[in-house]
Design a protein around this motif. Sequence first.
Motif, PDB file in Angstrom:
ATOM      1  N   LEU A   9       0.822  -1.205   0.000  1.00 27.54           N
ATOM      2  CA  LEU A   9       0.000   0.000   0.000  1.00 27.54           C
ATOM      3  C   LEU A   9       0.862   1.263   0.000  1.00 27.54           C
ATOM      4  CD1 LEU A   9      -2.851  -0.923   2.513  1.00 27.54           C
ATOM      5  CD2 LEU A   9      -3.131  -0.367   0.094  1.00 27.54           C
ATOM      6  N   ALA A  10       2.042   1.168   0.615  1.00 25.01           N
ATOM      7  CA  ALA A  10       2.930   2.331   0.727  1.00 25.01           C
ATOM      8  C   ALA A  10       3.801   2.530  -0.508  1.00 25.01           C
ATOM      9  CB  ALA A  10       3.809   2.192   1.958  1.00 25.01           C
ATOM     10  N   GLN A  11       3.829   1.540  -1.404  1.00 34.28           N
ATOM     11  CA  GLN A  11       4.702   1.632  -2.575  1.00 34.28           C
ATOM     12  C   GLN A  11       4.208   2.688  -3.555  1.00 34.28           C
ATOM     13  OE1 GLN A  11       4.903  -1.863  -5.164  1.00 34.28           O
ATOM     14  NE2 GLN A  11       7.067  -1.463  -5.538  1.00 34.28           N
ATOM     15  N   HIS A  12       5.145   3.475  -4.064  1.00 37.73           N
ATOM     16  CA  HIS A  12       4.840   4.484  -5.078  1.00 37.73           C
ATOM     17  C   HIS A  12       5.695   4.235  -6.318  1.00 37.73           C
ATOM     18  CE1 HIS A  12       3.342   7.587  -1.858  1.00 37.73           C
ATOM     19  NE2 HIS A  12       2.467   6.631  -2.102  1.00 37.73           N
ATOM     20  N   ILE A  13       5.072   4.264  -7.468  1.00 42.42           N
ATOM     21  CA  ILE A  13       5.782   4.090  -8.736  1.00 42.42           C
ATOM     22  C   ILE A  13       5.513   5.323  -9.589  1.00 42.42           C
ATOM     23  CG2 ILE A  13       6.043   2.664 -10.802  1.00 42.42           C
ATOM     24  CD1 ILE A  13       4.989   0.309  -9.034  1.00 42.42           C
ATOM     25  N   GLY A 277      14.601   6.698   0.569  1.00 37.86           N
ATOM     26  CA  GLY A 277      14.436   7.616  -0.554  1.00 37.86           C
ATOM     27  C   GLY A 277      14.585   6.984  -1.922  1.00 37.86           C
ATOM     28  N   VAL A 278      14.582   5.668  -2.019  1.00 39.04           N
ATOM     29  CA  VAL A 278      14.715   5.023  -3.321  1.00 39.04           C
ATOM     30  C   VAL A 278      13.466   5.305  -4.153  1.00 39.04           C
ATOM     31  CG1 VAL A 278      14.982   2.841  -4.552  1.00 39.04           C
ATOM     32  CG2 VAL A 278      16.215   3.215  -2.410  1.00 39.04           C
ATOM     33  N   ALA A 279      13.670   5.861  -5.333  1.00 39.34           N
ATOM     34  CA  ALA A 279      12.556   6.225  -6.218  1.00 39.34           C
ATOM     35  C   ALA A 279      12.348   5.130  -7.263  1.00 39.34           C
ATOM     36  CB  ALA A 279      12.842   7.553  -6.902  1.00 39.34           C
TER      37      ALA A 279
END
Length: 385
Positions: A9-13, A277-279
Amino acid sequence: MTDIKATLLAQHIETPSWAYGNSGTRFKVFAQKGVPRDPYEKLADAAQVHAHTGIAPTVALHIPWDKVDDYADLARHARELGVGIGAINSNVFQDDDYMLGSVTHPAKRVRRKATDHLLECVDIMDATGSDTLKLWFSDGINYPGQDDIRARQDRLAESLAEVYDRLGEGQRFLLEYKLFEPAFYATDVPDWGTAYAHCVKLGPKAQVVVDTGHHAPGTNIEFIVAFLLREGKLGGFDFNSRFYADDDLMVGAADPFQLFRIMYEVVRGGGLDPETGVAFMLDQCHNIEPKIPGQIRSVMNVQEATAKALLVDREALAAAQAEGDVLGANAVFMDAYNTDVRPLLAELREERGLAPDPMAAYAKSGYFEKIVAERVGGQQAGWGA
Protein backbone atom coordinates in the motif's frame (compact mmCIF):
# COMPACT_ATOMS: atom_id res chain seq x y z
CA MET A 1 0.29 -11.03 5.29
CA THR A 2 -0.79 -7.82 7.03
CA ASP A 3 2.77 -6.47 6.87
CA ILE A 4 3.04 -7.37 3.19
CA LYS A 5 -0.20 -5.55 2.41
CA ALA A 6 0.94 -2.49 4.33
CA THR A 7 4.22 -2.41 2.41
CA LEU A 8 2.45 -2.76 -0.93
CA LEU A 9 0.00 0.00 0.00
CA ALA A 10 2.93 2.33 0.73
CA GLN A 11 4.70 1.63 -2.57
CA HIS A 12 4.84 4.48 -5.08
CA ILE A 13 5.78 4.09 -8.74
CA GLU A 14 6.46 7.23 -10.76
CA THR A 15 5.38 7.42 -14.39
CA PRO A 16 7.26 9.51 -16.98
CA SER A 17 5.55 12.29 -18.91
CA TRP A 18 7.26 11.21 -22.14
CA ALA A 19 5.61 7.79 -22.03
CA TYR A 20 2.32 9.48 -22.92
CA GLY A 21 3.67 11.13 -26.08
CA ASN A 22 4.41 9.72 -29.50
CA SER A 23 7.60 7.70 -29.80
CA GLY A 24 9.23 5.17 -32.07
CA THR A 25 12.56 3.99 -33.35
CA ARG A 26 15.29 5.92 -35.14
CA PHE A 27 13.43 5.01 -38.32
CA LYS A 28 9.93 6.22 -37.53
CA VAL A 29 7.79 7.80 -34.82
CA PHE A 30 4.27 6.38 -34.88
CA ALA A 31 1.43 8.78 -34.12
CA GLN A 32 -1.53 7.53 -32.10
CA LYS A 33 -4.98 9.00 -31.54
CA GLY A 34 -5.63 10.95 -28.36
CA VAL A 35 -1.97 11.65 -27.60
CA PRO A 36 -1.38 14.70 -25.34
CA ARG A 37 -0.48 17.99 -26.96
CA ASP A 38 1.07 19.65 -23.92
CA PRO A 39 2.30 18.86 -20.38
CA TYR A 40 -1.11 19.57 -18.91
CA GLU A 41 -2.68 16.80 -20.98
CA LYS A 42 0.20 14.48 -20.13
CA LEU A 43 -0.58 14.99 -16.45
CA ALA A 44 -4.24 14.22 -17.10
CA ASP A 45 -3.26 10.88 -18.64
CA ALA A 46 -0.87 10.10 -15.80
CA ALA A 47 -3.68 10.82 -13.35
CA GLN A 48 -5.66 8.02 -15.00
CA VAL A 49 -2.87 5.56 -14.25
CA HIS A 50 -2.90 6.58 -10.60
CA ALA A 51 -6.70 6.53 -10.42
CA HIS A 52 -6.82 2.90 -11.52
CA THR A 53 -3.70 1.53 -9.79
CA GLY A 54 -3.60 3.67 -6.66
CA ILE A 55 0.21 3.63 -6.51
CA ALA A 56 1.39 6.05 -9.21
CA PRO A 57 0.99 9.45 -7.51
CA THR A 58 3.84 11.36 -9.18
CA VAL A 59 4.89 12.20 -12.72
CA ALA A 60 8.45 12.83 -13.92
CA LEU A 61 8.95 15.82 -16.22
CA HIS A 62 11.50 16.20 -19.01
CA ILE A 63 12.86 19.64 -19.85
CA PRO A 64 12.47 21.14 -22.45
CA TRP A 65 9.92 18.54 -23.61
CA ASP A 66 7.66 19.70 -20.78
CA LYS A 67 8.59 23.36 -20.81
CA VAL A 68 5.81 25.76 -19.75
CA ASP A 69 5.64 29.43 -18.87
CA ASP A 70 4.42 28.86 -15.32
CA TYR A 71 5.71 25.78 -13.51
CA ALA A 72 3.88 26.63 -10.30
CA ASP A 73 0.65 26.56 -12.29
CA LEU A 74 1.61 23.18 -13.77
CA ALA A 75 2.19 21.84 -10.25
CA ARG A 76 -1.18 23.25 -9.18
CA HIS A 77 -2.84 21.52 -12.14
CA ALA A 78 -1.19 18.23 -11.13
CA ARG A 79 -2.52 18.52 -7.58
CA GLU A 80 -6.02 19.19 -8.87
CA LEU A 81 -5.77 15.96 -10.85
CA GLY A 82 -4.68 14.03 -7.77
CA VAL A 83 -0.99 13.63 -8.68
CA GLY A 84 2.23 15.53 -8.08
CA ILE A 85 5.41 16.47 -9.91
CA GLY A 86 8.22 13.98 -9.45
CA ALA A 87 11.76 14.04 -10.79
CA ILE A 88 12.88 16.75 -13.19
CA ASN A 89 14.84 15.22 -16.06
CA SER A 90 17.38 17.37 -17.88
CA ASN A 91 18.03 17.22 -21.63
CA VAL A 92 21.51 18.02 -22.93
CA PHE A 93 21.43 15.70 -25.93
CA GLN A 94 19.06 17.29 -28.45
CA ASP A 95 20.92 20.39 -29.50
CA ASP A 96 23.39 20.82 -32.36
CA ASP A 97 25.90 22.31 -29.92
CA TYR A 98 26.08 18.95 -28.15
CA MET A 99 27.37 16.92 -31.09
CA LEU A 100 30.74 16.49 -29.33
CA GLY A 101 29.30 16.44 -25.82
CA SER A 102 27.56 18.71 -23.34
CA VAL A 103 29.18 19.12 -19.92
CA THR A 104 32.29 17.29 -21.18
CA HIS A 105 32.50 19.17 -24.51
CA PRO A 106 35.99 20.51 -25.32
CA ALA A 107 34.56 24.03 -25.79
CA LYS A 108 33.97 26.02 -22.61
CA ARG A 109 31.01 27.85 -24.21
CA VAL A 110 29.12 24.62 -24.78
CA ARG A 111 29.91 23.33 -21.31
CA ARG A 112 28.56 26.57 -19.86
CA LYS A 113 25.37 26.27 -21.89
CA ALA A 114 24.81 22.69 -20.73
CA THR A 115 25.49 23.44 -17.07
CA ASP A 116 23.19 26.45 -17.19
CA HIS A 117 20.42 24.14 -18.40
CA LEU A 118 21.02 21.84 -15.43
CA LEU A 119 20.80 24.83 -13.10
CA GLU A 120 17.58 25.85 -14.82
CA CYS A 121 16.20 22.42 -13.98
CA VAL A 122 16.95 23.05 -10.30
CA ASP A 123 14.97 26.30 -10.62
CA ILE A 124 12.08 24.22 -11.99
CA MET A 125 12.42 21.89 -9.01
CA ASP A 126 11.99 24.91 -6.74
CA ALA A 127 8.89 26.04 -8.64
CA THR A 128 7.19 22.63 -8.76
CA GLY A 129 8.17 21.27 -5.36
CA SER A 130 10.22 18.46 -6.89
CA ASP A 131 13.05 17.11 -4.75
CA THR A 132 14.90 15.14 -7.43
CA LEU A 133 16.95 16.10 -10.48
CA LYS A 134 17.81 13.27 -12.84
CA LEU A 135 20.92 13.58 -14.97
CA TRP A 136 21.79 11.52 -18.01
CA PHE A 137 24.56 12.50 -20.40
CA SER A 138 24.95 11.18 -23.93
CA ASP A 139 28.50 12.53 -23.81
CA GLY A 140 31.34 10.43 -25.13
CA ILE A 141 33.61 9.92 -28.12
CA ASN A 142 33.40 7.75 -31.21
CA TYR A 143 37.07 7.39 -32.13
CA PRO A 144 40.38 6.82 -30.32
CA GLY A 145 42.20 10.10 -29.89
CA GLN A 146 39.10 12.19 -30.57
CA ASP A 147 39.36 13.82 -27.13
CA ASP A 148 41.21 13.39 -23.86
CA ILE A 149 39.33 10.77 -21.79
CA ARG A 150 40.69 11.99 -18.46
CA ALA A 151 40.01 15.64 -19.26
CA ARG A 152 36.41 14.78 -20.02
CA GLN A 153 36.07 13.28 -16.53
CA ASP A 154 37.49 16.50 -15.08
CA ARG A 155 34.93 18.55 -17.00
CA LEU A 156 32.13 16.26 -15.87
CA ALA A 157 33.20 16.55 -12.24
CA GLU A 158 33.36 20.34 -12.47
CA SER A 159 29.83 20.62 -13.83
CA LEU A 160 28.39 18.13 -11.36
CA ALA A 161 29.98 20.02 -8.47
CA GLU A 162 28.39 23.28 -9.59
CA VAL A 163 24.96 21.68 -9.84
CA TYR A 164 25.44 19.93 -6.49
CA ASP A 165 26.21 23.22 -4.80
CA ARG A 166 23.01 24.72 -6.23
CA LEU A 167 20.76 22.06 -4.71
CA GLY A 168 18.54 23.26 -1.89
CA GLU A 169 17.55 21.67 1.39
CA GLY A 170 15.90 18.31 0.81
CA GLN A 171 16.92 18.21 -2.86
CA ARG A 172 19.21 15.71 -4.56
CA PHE A 173 20.34 14.60 -7.98
CA LEU A 174 20.47 11.10 -9.41
CA LEU A 175 23.27 10.33 -11.85
CA GLU A 176 22.35 7.85 -14.56
CA TYR A 177 24.76 5.72 -16.55
CA LYS A 178 24.55 3.94 -19.88
CA LEU A 179 26.82 1.34 -21.42
CA PHE A 180 26.93 2.90 -24.88
CA GLU A 181 24.91 4.88 -27.42
CA PRO A 182 25.24 7.37 -28.92
CA ALA A 183 28.97 7.38 -28.10
CA PHE A 184 30.51 4.17 -29.39
CA TYR A 185 34.19 4.26 -28.41
CA ALA A 186 34.03 5.69 -24.90
CA THR A 187 30.95 6.89 -23.01
CA ASP A 188 31.70 9.39 -20.25
CA VAL A 189 29.34 7.78 -17.70
CA PRO A 190 29.25 4.17 -18.96
CA ASP A 191 28.61 2.18 -15.78
CA TRP A 192 27.51 2.23 -12.16
CA GLY A 193 31.08 2.43 -10.90
CA THR A 194 31.76 5.69 -12.72
CA ALA A 195 28.49 7.19 -11.50
CA TYR A 196 29.15 5.91 -7.97
CA ALA A 197 32.66 7.38 -7.86
CA HIS A 198 31.42 10.85 -8.84
CA CYS A 199 28.55 10.67 -6.34
CA VAL A 200 30.74 9.55 -3.45
CA LYS A 201 33.10 12.45 -4.05
CA LEU A 202 30.23 14.96 -4.13
CA GLY A 203 28.35 13.91 -1.01
CA PRO A 204 24.98 12.66 0.27
CA LYS A 205 22.82 14.68 -2.15
CA ALA A 206 24.28 12.78 -5.12
CA GLN A 207 23.07 9.22 -5.75
CA VAL A 208 23.04 6.69 -8.56
CA VAL A 209 19.98 5.75 -10.60
CA VAL A 210 19.85 2.27 -12.13
CA ASP A 211 18.18 2.09 -15.53
CA THR A 212 17.48 -1.61 -15.99
CA GLY A 213 18.07 -1.36 -19.74
CA HIS A 214 21.51 0.23 -19.56
CA HIS A 215 23.72 -2.83 -19.08
CA ALA A 216 25.62 -5.35 -21.13
CA PRO A 217 23.82 -8.66 -21.70
CA GLY A 218 24.31 -10.97 -18.74
CA THR A 219 25.06 -8.20 -16.26
CA ASN A 220 23.90 -9.09 -12.75
CA ILE A 221 21.83 -5.98 -12.07
CA GLU A 222 20.64 -7.25 -8.70
CA PHE A 223 24.28 -7.30 -7.51
CA ILE A 224 24.59 -3.62 -8.46
CA VAL A 225 21.36 -2.87 -6.59
CA ALA A 226 22.55 -4.74 -3.49
CA PHE A 227 25.92 -2.95 -3.50
CA LEU A 228 24.49 0.53 -3.95
CA LEU A 229 21.86 -0.03 -1.28
CA ARG A 230 24.55 -1.23 1.12
CA GLU A 231 26.49 1.97 0.49
CA GLY A 232 23.44 4.23 0.75
CA LYS A 233 23.94 5.38 -2.83
CA LEU A 234 20.95 3.85 -4.64
CA GLY A 235 18.77 6.84 -5.45
CA GLY A 236 16.26 5.13 -7.67
CA PHE A 237 15.37 3.11 -10.72
CA ASP A 238 14.40 3.74 -14.30
CA PHE A 239 12.43 0.58 -14.93
CA ASN A 240 12.12 -0.86 -18.42
CA SER A 241 12.95 -4.04 -20.35
CA ARG A 242 15.39 -4.71 -23.13
CA PHE A 243 16.05 -7.62 -25.42
CA TYR A 244 19.26 -6.27 -26.96
CA ALA A 245 20.23 -2.83 -25.70
CA ASP A 246 18.26 0.14 -24.36
CA ASP A 247 14.94 -0.82 -25.89
CA ASP A 248 12.78 0.94 -23.24
CA LEU A 249 10.15 -1.77 -23.48
CA MET A 250 7.61 -2.38 -20.73
CA VAL A 251 9.21 -3.41 -17.45
CA GLY A 252 8.94 -7.12 -16.82
CA ALA A 253 8.30 -7.88 -20.49
CA ALA A 254 11.65 -9.43 -21.35
CA ASP A 255 12.66 -11.11 -18.09
CA PRO A 256 10.13 -10.92 -15.25
CA PHE A 257 12.33 -13.20 -13.15
CA GLN A 258 15.11 -10.61 -13.29
CA LEU A 259 12.68 -7.94 -12.08
CA PHE A 260 11.73 -10.23 -9.18
CA ARG A 261 15.40 -10.77 -8.30
CA ILE A 262 16.02 -7.03 -8.36
CA MET A 263 13.03 -6.35 -6.14
CA TYR A 264 14.16 -9.02 -3.69
CA GLU A 265 17.45 -7.17 -3.23
CA VAL A 266 15.46 -3.98 -2.72
CA VAL A 267 13.42 -5.71 -0.02
CA ARG A 268 16.52 -7.32 1.51
CA GLY A 269 18.36 -4.00 1.60
CA GLY A 270 15.49 -2.00 3.09
CA GLY A 271 14.93 -0.10 -0.14
CA LEU A 272 11.15 -0.07 0.33
CA ASP A 273 11.51 1.91 3.55
CA PRO A 274 10.48 5.52 2.83
CA GLU A 275 13.51 6.91 4.67
CA THR A 276 15.89 5.36 2.13
CA GLY A 277 14.44 7.62 -0.55
CA VAL A 278 14.71 5.02 -3.32
CA ALA A 279 12.56 6.23 -6.22
CA PHE A 280 10.78 3.66 -8.39
CA MET A 281 10.33 5.31 -11.77
CA LEU A 282 9.34 4.00 -15.18
CA ASP A 283 11.38 5.03 -18.22
CA GLN A 284 9.59 3.62 -21.22
CA CYS A 285 8.38 4.50 -24.68
CA HIS A 286 5.21 2.90 -25.95
CA ASN A 287 5.85 2.76 -29.67
CA ILE A 288 3.21 0.29 -30.82
CA GLU A 289 1.04 -0.26 -27.74
CA PRO A 290 -1.46 2.30 -26.36
CA LYS A 291 0.14 4.70 -23.91
CA ILE A 292 -2.05 4.72 -20.81
CA PRO A 293 -2.71 0.94 -20.73
CA GLY A 294 1.03 0.41 -21.28
CA GLN A 295 1.77 2.46 -18.17
CA ILE A 296 -0.95 0.74 -16.13
CA ARG A 297 0.37 -2.68 -17.07
CA SER A 298 3.93 -1.61 -16.24
CA VAL A 299 2.93 -0.34 -12.80
CA MET A 300 1.18 -3.64 -12.18
CA ASN A 301 4.27 -5.58 -13.28
CA VAL A 302 6.44 -3.80 -10.72
CA GLN A 303 3.78 -4.27 -8.07
CA GLU A 304 3.55 -8.00 -8.80
CA ALA A 305 7.34 -8.44 -8.67
CA THR A 306 7.41 -6.56 -5.37
CA ALA A 307 4.68 -8.74 -3.89
CA LYS A 308 6.56 -11.89 -4.87
CA ALA A 309 9.78 -10.51 -3.41
CA LEU A 310 7.98 -9.81 -0.12
CA LEU A 311 6.77 -13.43 -0.04
CA VAL A 312 10.30 -14.85 0.09
CA ASP A 313 10.61 -16.77 3.38
CA ARG A 314 13.75 -15.02 4.56
CA GLU A 315 14.13 -17.18 7.69
CA ALA A 316 14.02 -20.37 5.64
CA LEU A 317 16.34 -18.81 3.07
CA ALA A 318 18.88 -17.78 5.73
CA ALA A 319 18.77 -21.26 7.28
CA ALA A 320 19.38 -22.95 3.94
CA GLN A 321 22.21 -20.54 3.15
CA ALA A 322 23.85 -21.13 6.54
CA GLU A 323 23.70 -24.89 6.00
CA GLY A 324 25.12 -24.61 2.49
CA ASP A 325 21.91 -26.09 1.10
CA VAL A 326 22.22 -24.78 -2.45
CA LEU A 327 19.09 -26.35 -3.87
CA GLY A 328 17.06 -25.66 -0.75
CA ALA A 329 17.93 -21.97 -0.85
CA ASN A 330 17.08 -21.77 -4.53
CA ALA A 331 13.77 -23.55 -3.87
CA VAL A 332 12.79 -20.88 -1.35
CA PHE A 333 13.39 -18.26 -4.03
CA MET A 334 11.48 -20.17 -6.68
CA ASP A 335 8.52 -20.85 -4.38
CA ALA A 336 8.02 -17.12 -3.95
CA TYR A 337 8.50 -16.35 -7.63
CA ASN A 338 6.05 -19.04 -8.72
CA THR A 339 3.32 -17.80 -6.38
CA ASP A 340 0.37 -16.18 -8.15
CA VAL A 341 0.06 -12.82 -6.37
CA ARG A 342 -2.69 -11.44 -8.60
CA PRO A 343 -5.53 -12.45 -6.22
CA LEU A 344 -3.71 -10.74 -3.34
CA LEU A 345 -3.27 -7.51 -5.33
CA ALA A 346 -6.88 -7.59 -6.55
CA GLU A 347 -8.01 -7.94 -2.94
CA LEU A 348 -5.74 -5.06 -1.93
CA ARG A 349 -7.24 -2.80 -4.59
CA GLU A 350 -10.78 -3.64 -3.58
CA GLU A 351 -9.92 -2.80 0.03
CA ARG A 352 -8.86 0.65 -1.23
CA GLY A 353 -12.09 1.12 -3.16
CA LEU A 354 -10.49 0.45 -6.54
CA ALA A 355 -11.50 -2.01 -9.24
CA PRO A 356 -9.63 -5.31 -8.87
CA ASP A 357 -8.46 -5.23 -12.50
CA PRO A 358 -7.03 -1.81 -13.42
CA MET A 359 -6.68 -2.66 -17.11
CA ALA A 360 -10.33 -3.67 -17.43
CA ALA A 361 -11.45 -0.68 -15.37
CA TYR A 362 -9.61 1.75 -17.63
CA ALA A 363 -11.00 0.11 -20.76
CA LYS A 364 -14.54 0.55 -19.40
CA SER A 365 -13.97 4.11 -18.19
CA GLY A 366 -14.48 5.74 -21.59
CA TYR A 367 -11.43 7.96 -21.05
CA PHE A 368 -9.71 6.87 -24.23
CA GLU A 369 -12.76 7.61 -26.36
CA LYS A 370 -13.04 10.98 -24.62
CA ILE A 371 -9.47 12.12 -25.37
CA VAL A 372 -9.64 10.86 -28.97
CA ALA A 373 -12.69 13.06 -29.49
CA GLU A 374 -11.29 16.09 -27.64
CA ARG A 375 -7.67 16.14 -28.76
CA VAL A 376 -8.16 17.04 -32.37
CA GLY A 377 -5.79 19.54 -33.92
CA GLY A 378 -2.64 20.99 -32.47
CA GLN A 379 0.78 19.36 -32.24
CA GLN A 380 0.98 16.00 -30.50
CA ALA A 381 3.75 15.58 -27.94
CA GLY A 382 6.68 13.35 -28.86
CA TRP A 383 10.42 13.28 -29.16
CA GLY A 384 10.39 13.82 -32.89
CA ALA A 385 12.94 11.26 -34.07
